[in-house]
Design a protein around this motif. Structure first.
Motif, PDB file in Angstrom:
ATOM      1  N   LEU A 193       0.819  -1.213   0.000  1.00 22.93           N
ATOM      2  CA  LEU A 193       0.000   0.000   0.000  1.00 22.93           C
ATOM      3  C   LEU A 193       0.852   1.262   0.000  1.00 22.93           C
ATOM      4  O   LEU A 193       0.496   2.275  -0.599  1.00 22.93           O
ATOM      5  N   LEU A 194       1.988   1.199   0.686  1.00 20.98           N
ATOM      6  CA  LEU A 194       2.888   2.344   0.706  1.00 20.98           C
ATOM      7  C   LEU A 194       3.761   2.417  -0.547  1.00 20.98           C
ATOM      8  O   LEU A 194       4.501   3.378  -0.725  1.00 20.98           O
ATOM      9  N   GLY A 195       3.645   1.390  -1.375  1.00 23.05           N
ATOM     10  CA  GLY A 195       4.478   1.345  -2.572  1.00 23.05           C
ATOM     11  C   GLY A 195       4.238   2.519  -3.503  1.00 23.05           C
ATOM     12  O   GLY A 195       5.178   3.033  -4.116  1.00 23.05           O
ATOM     13  N   GLY A 196       2.972   2.955  -3.611  1.00 23.42           N
ATOM     14  CA  GLY A 196       2.674   4.078  -4.494  1.00 23.42           C
ATOM     15  C   GLY A 196       3.397   5.341  -4.087  1.00 23.42           C
ATOM     16  O   GLY A 196       3.880   6.102  -4.944  1.00 23.42           O
ATOM     17  N   VAL A 197       3.515   5.553  -2.760  1.00 26.81           N
ATOM     18  CA  VAL A 197       4.244   6.728  -2.271  1.00 26.81           C
ATOM     19  C   VAL A 197       5.740   6.554  -2.500  1.00 26.81           C
ATOM     20  O   VAL A 197       6.436   7.486  -2.929  1.00 26.81           O
ATOM     21  N   PHE A 198       6.219   5.351  -2.204  1.00 30.68           N
ATOM     22  CA  PHE A 198       7.660   5.128  -2.325  1.00 30.68           C
ATOM     23  C   PHE A 198       8.110   5.146  -3.778  1.00 30.68           C
ATOM     24  O   PHE A 198       9.245   5.532  -4.066  1.00 30.68           O
ATOM     25  N   ASP A 199       7.247   4.721  -4.691  1.00 34.90           N
ATOM     26  CA  ASP A 199       7.618   4.715  -6.109  1.00 34.90           C
ATOM     27  C   ASP A 199       8.066   6.096  -6.568  1.00 34.90           C
ATOM     28  O   ASP A 199       9.075   6.243  -7.273  1.00 34.90           O
ATOM     29  N   LYS A 200       7.317   7.108  -6.160  1.00 39.60           N
ATOM     30  CA  LYS A 200       7.669   8.467  -6.568  1.00 39.60           C
ATOM     31  C   LYS A 200       8.996   8.902  -5.947  1.00 39.60           C
ATOM     32  O   LYS A 200       9.827   9.534  -6.609  1.00 39.60           O
ATOM     33  N   GLY A 237      10.767  -9.499   3.942  1.00 41.32           N
ATOM     34  CA  GLY A 237      11.046  -8.105   3.629  1.00 41.32           C
ATOM     35  C   GLY A 237      11.587  -7.927   2.232  1.00 41.32           C
ATOM     36  O   GLY A 237      11.211  -6.976   1.525  1.00 41.32           O
ATOM     37  N   ALA A 238      12.470  -8.826   1.810  1.00 39.62           N
ATOM     38  CA  ALA A 238      13.019  -8.736   0.452  1.00 39.62           C
ATOM     39  C   ALA A 238      11.930  -8.941  -0.596  1.00 39.62           C
ATOM     40  O   ALA A 238      11.896  -8.253  -1.626  1.00 39.62           O
ATOM     41  N   PHE A 239      11.029  -9.885  -0.338  1.00 39.54           N
ATOM     42  CA  PHE A 239       9.918 -10.135  -1.264  1.00 39.54           C
ATOM     43  C   PHE A 239       9.003  -8.914  -1.342  1.00 39.54           C
ATOM     44  O   PHE A 239       8.567  -8.506  -2.432  1.00 39.54           O
ATOM     45  N   ALA A 240       8.710  -8.307  -0.191  1.00 38.75           N
ATOM     46  CA  ALA A 240       7.879  -7.104  -0.172  1.00 38.75           C
ATOM     47  C   ALA A 240       8.547  -5.963  -0.934  1.00 38.75           C
ATOM     48  O   ALA A 240       7.880  -5.213  -1.652  1.00 38.75           O
ATOM     49  N   ALA A 241       9.858  -5.829  -0.789  1.00 39.58           N
ATOM     50  CA  ALA A 241      10.589  -4.783  -1.523  1.00 39.58           C
ATOM     51  C   ALA A 241      10.458  -4.988  -3.023  1.00 39.58           C
ATOM     52  O   ALA A 241      10.286  -4.032  -3.789  1.00 39.58           O
ATOM     53  N   GLY A 242      10.515  -6.235  -3.472  1.00 42.48           N
ATOM     54  CA  GLY A 242      10.350  -6.520  -4.888  1.00 42.48           C
ATOM     55  C   GLY A 242       8.966  -6.170  -5.390  1.00 42.48           C
ATOM     56  O   GLY A 242       8.799  -5.617  -6.479  1.00 42.48           O
ATOM     57  N   LEU A 243       7.944  -6.499  -4.575  1.00 40.43           N
ATOM     58  CA  LEU A 243       6.581  -6.148  -4.966  1.00 40.43           C
ATOM     59  C   LEU A 243       6.395  -4.637  -5.091  1.00 40.43           C
ATOM     60  O   LEU A 243       5.723  -4.151  -6.003  1.00 40.43           O
ATOM     61  N   VAL A 244       6.996  -3.897  -4.168  1.00 38.37           N
ATOM     62  CA  VAL A 244       6.868  -2.438  -4.193  1.00 38.37           C
ATOM     63  C   VAL A 244       7.544  -1.864  -5.431  1.00 38.37           C
ATOM     64  O   VAL A 244       6.975  -1.050  -6.161  1.00 38.37           O
ATOM     65  N   LEU A 245       8.787  -2.283  -5.678  1.00 42.34           N
ATOM     66  CA  LEU A 245       9.543  -1.729  -6.804  1.00 42.34           C
ATOM     67  C   LEU A 245       9.023  -2.226  -8.148  1.00 42.34           C
ATOM     68  O   LEU A 245       9.381  -1.669  -9.189  1.00 42.34           O
ATOM     69  N   ASP A 246       8.195  -3.274  -8.124  1.00 42.14           N
ATOM     70  CA  ASP A 246       7.604  -3.755  -9.369  1.00 42.14           C
ATOM     71  C   ASP A 246       6.721  -2.682 -10.009  1.00 42.14           C
ATOM     72  O   ASP A 246       6.507  -2.684 -11.221  1.00 42.14           O
ATOM     73  N   GLU A 247       6.228  -1.752  -9.210  1.00 44.63           N
ATOM     74  CA  GLU A 247       5.352  -0.695  -9.714  1.00 44.63           C
ATOM     75  C   GLU A 247       6.115   0.570 -10.109  1.00 44.63           C
ATOM     76  O   GLU A 247       5.500   1.543 -10.552  1.00 44.63           O
ATOM     77  N   SER A 248       7.436   0.588  -9.915  1.00 48.81           N
ATOM     78  CA  SER A 248       8.201   1.809 -10.179  1.00 48.81           C
ATOM     79  C   SER A 248       8.422   2.002 -11.684  1.00 48.81           C
ATOM     80  O   SER A 248       8.319   1.065 -12.479  1.00 48.81           O
ATOM     81  N   ASP A 249       8.730   3.238 -12.043  1.00 51.68           N
ATOM     82  CA  ASP A 249       8.978   3.565 -13.457  1.00 51.68           C
ATOM     83  C   ASP A 249      10.228   2.882 -13.989  1.00 51.68           C
ATOM     84  O   ASP A 249      10.343   2.628 -15.188  1.00 51.68           O
ATOM     85  N   ALA A 250      11.172   2.596 -13.091  1.00 56.20           N
ATOM     86  CA  ALA A 250      12.447   2.005 -13.515  1.00 56.20           C
ATOM     87  C   ALA A 250      12.418   0.485 -13.434  1.00 56.20           C
ATOM     88  O   ALA A 250      13.473  -0.154 -13.463  1.00 56.20           O
TER      89      ALA A 250
END
Length: 540
Positions: free
Chosen positions: A336-343, A383-396
């Motif tokens: 859920l916080l991934g959208g904020v962190f992506d930016k 934690g590593a798996f969660a980090a991957g899920l979050v960064l999966d939504e990033s522009d890079a």
């Protein structure tokens, strides 16, 4: 000390007898003035004589103080300090010397082990590829060959073999002529370093799996994939745990750990086979892949829970509920916080201009999330798996996928090969009577692993004409996630050798069986569309 004071007194008394003047009063070093004649009529010449004598006495006092007393005091003090400090400091240089002597040898052992592991992993992966099997299976089998089951090149403490049984240690011994104690010390240090590298490998592996897990795809398949995934986790877990406890009288926590190892589905292996068959974008393919992703998420949560139970050594209902809630909240909160962190991540990447501007921030985030997973008494891999899920939504994301692969290629094979190297297949030798129970456990786990996933095809609803058997077969392969369960269970000491090897055998057979069975149940291969070819890029 008393002898020194007696000598000093004799010297002072001798000085009085020779000169007629005491050096100090009662042998105390004070500057008291000598008594002068009270008569004021003393002539100037007598006064001069007295002053001269007083000056001589003061000089003698200084000479005696500086040449006798000070050296004696310093000598006694230094001797006492030296003897006291020697007992405290003496062992330190000795230990430092031993470590300094062995450190280059430990490094040699680590480097030689990496050479052996990389050669074995590459040969195994290439051979597996020739037979159209996932490379991870080739790496695992290569580890079994070079480990305690066959060649003894890579051996770890606790396997029942000593340092002298290791092929790597034999080479080091022949070069450096180590004593038995030094060889054991080098063996333990080298094994510890390799274990740390393997743990880094599994953290990077779960980070990479998280990057491959498409959350948007999960939203598309929706409720069907969720139901399939939940059944695919619950049925094997319940059947495996209950069967081990009731039939084989396995203790509760090892049984729970083995049951948890039955839950995961390898998304990499399944996606690759479906892509080759041209079924990745079919209804069955979308449900299988979506359910496999959810399976991974649920499996990692289950792993975090059972691994925490293994640390405490007991089953506490309140603790189990806390672990389930905390693991789920940690994972969902991260997403859920991934959208904020992506930016934020994209902004940081945009500001960095030097080499590593994408991969370094990504691994900082991944390792920090892994640290948080450990800090809240879950698992670093969560934690590593969660980090991957979050960064999966990033522009890079696409560029990050390519940058992570070379790092994963270096560390992940260490994990798979060491898992195979630790597996002692000799415990399943049927000719040894004591091993037959372990062999029966392996057969039981394989049957539960296959039929516990096949039943998932019959929980799909509202899809007339769908190939239910294909969905069930597509959920069978355990792959890398199942090996993570086996490795963590072994490292925590929860799994004994027969149970550990049974899990590894289950992982190998289910992963081997899934590709040919999928080809049978799907029938003729369909030419994959362009979008499917992109999905086939996913790694195992």
């Amino acid at each position: 000390m008393y002898r020194q004071i007696w000598v000093l007194r004799v010297l002072l008394d001798s000085h009085v007898e020779l000169t007629g003047y005491p050096i100090c009063n009662s042998y105390q070093f004070s500057d008291s003035q000598s008594t002068v004649n009270s008569q004021q009529s003393t002539v100037n010449s007598q006064q001069s004589t007295v002053n001269s004598q007083q000056s001589t006495v003061n000089s003698q006092r200084r000479i005696v103080f500086l040449t006798i007393i000070v050296p004696m005091f310093l000598n006694h003090t230094i001797t006492a300090l030296s003897s006291g400090m020697a007992s405290l400091v003496a062992p330190i240089p000795l230990l430092a010397t031993v470590e300094a002597e062995n450190s280059p040898i430990v490094m040699s052992g680590v480097l030689l082990s990496l050479v052996v592991i990389y050669i074995a992993s590459k040969i195994g992966a290439e051979v597996a590829g020739k037979f159209d099997f996932p490379p991870v299976l080739g790496e695992l089998v290569a580890g079994v060959i070079i480990g305690i089951s066959a060649l003894h090149l890579i051996v770890f403490p606790g396997s029942g073999l000593s340092a002298s049984d290791s092929g790597i240690m034999t080479v080091l011994q022949s070069i450096n002529h180590l004593s038995p104690a030094a060889l054991t010390s080098v063996f333990e240090s080298q094994s510890e370093v390799m274990s740390v590298l393997a743990e880094l490998g599994v953290i990077i592996l779960l980070f990479e799996i998280g990057l491959e897990s498409d959350l948007k795809q999960l939203k598309e398949v929706g409720i069907q994939a969720t139901v399939v995934a939940c059944v695919g986790v619950a049925v094997p877990f319940a059947a495996g745990t209950a069967g081990l406890i009731i039939i084989f009288h396995t203790p509760a926590i090892p049984a729970i750990f083995a049951g948890a190892a039955l839950t995961a589905t390898s998304i990499g292996i399944t996606s690759k086979v479906l892509s080759e068959l041209g079924q990745l974008n079919s209804k069955e393919g979308q449900i299988i892949v979506g359910a496999a992703v959810i399976d991974d998420v649920l499996g990692i949560i289950v792993l975090a829970v059972v691994a925490s139970l293994a640390k405490t050594g007991e089953i506490d209902v309140v603790n189990v509920i806390y672990l389930i809630v905390s693991a789920t909240a940690f994972l969902l909160g991260s997403i859920l916080l991934g959208g904020v962190f992506d930016k934020t991540f994209s902004a940081v990447v945009g500001q960095l201009k030097t080499r590593g501007n994408i991969i370094i921030p990504a691994f900082i985030f991944a390792f920090f999330m892994a640290f948080l997973g450990n800090a809240i008494h879950l698992e670093a891999i969560l934690g590593a798996f969660a980090a991957g899920l979050v960064l999966d939504e990033s522009d890079a994301r696409l560029e990050l996928d390519e940058l992570v692969k070379p790092i994963a290629d270096l560390f992940v094979p260490i994990f798979f090969v060491t898992v195979g190297a630790r597996a002692d297949l000799g415990v399943l030798n049927p000719t040894v009577p004591d091993n037959r129970a372990g062999l029966l456990i392996a057969v039981f786990l394989i049957l539960v692993a296959i039929f516990g996933k096949i039943v998932t095809g019959w929980v799909v609803f509202g899809q007339p004409g769908i190939n239910r058997l294909a969905i069930g077969v597509g959920m069978i392969p355990r792959g890398e996630v199942g090996l993570v369960f086996a490795a963590i269970g072994s490292a925590s000491g929860v799994l004994d050798k027969p149970l550990e090897v049974s899990i590894i055998i289950m992982v190998i057979l289910t992963t081997f069986l899934a590709p040919p069975f999928l080809r049978i149940v799907f029938g003729d291969t369909v030419e994959p569309p362009a979008s499917g070819e992109l999905s086939s890029e996913k790694i195992v």
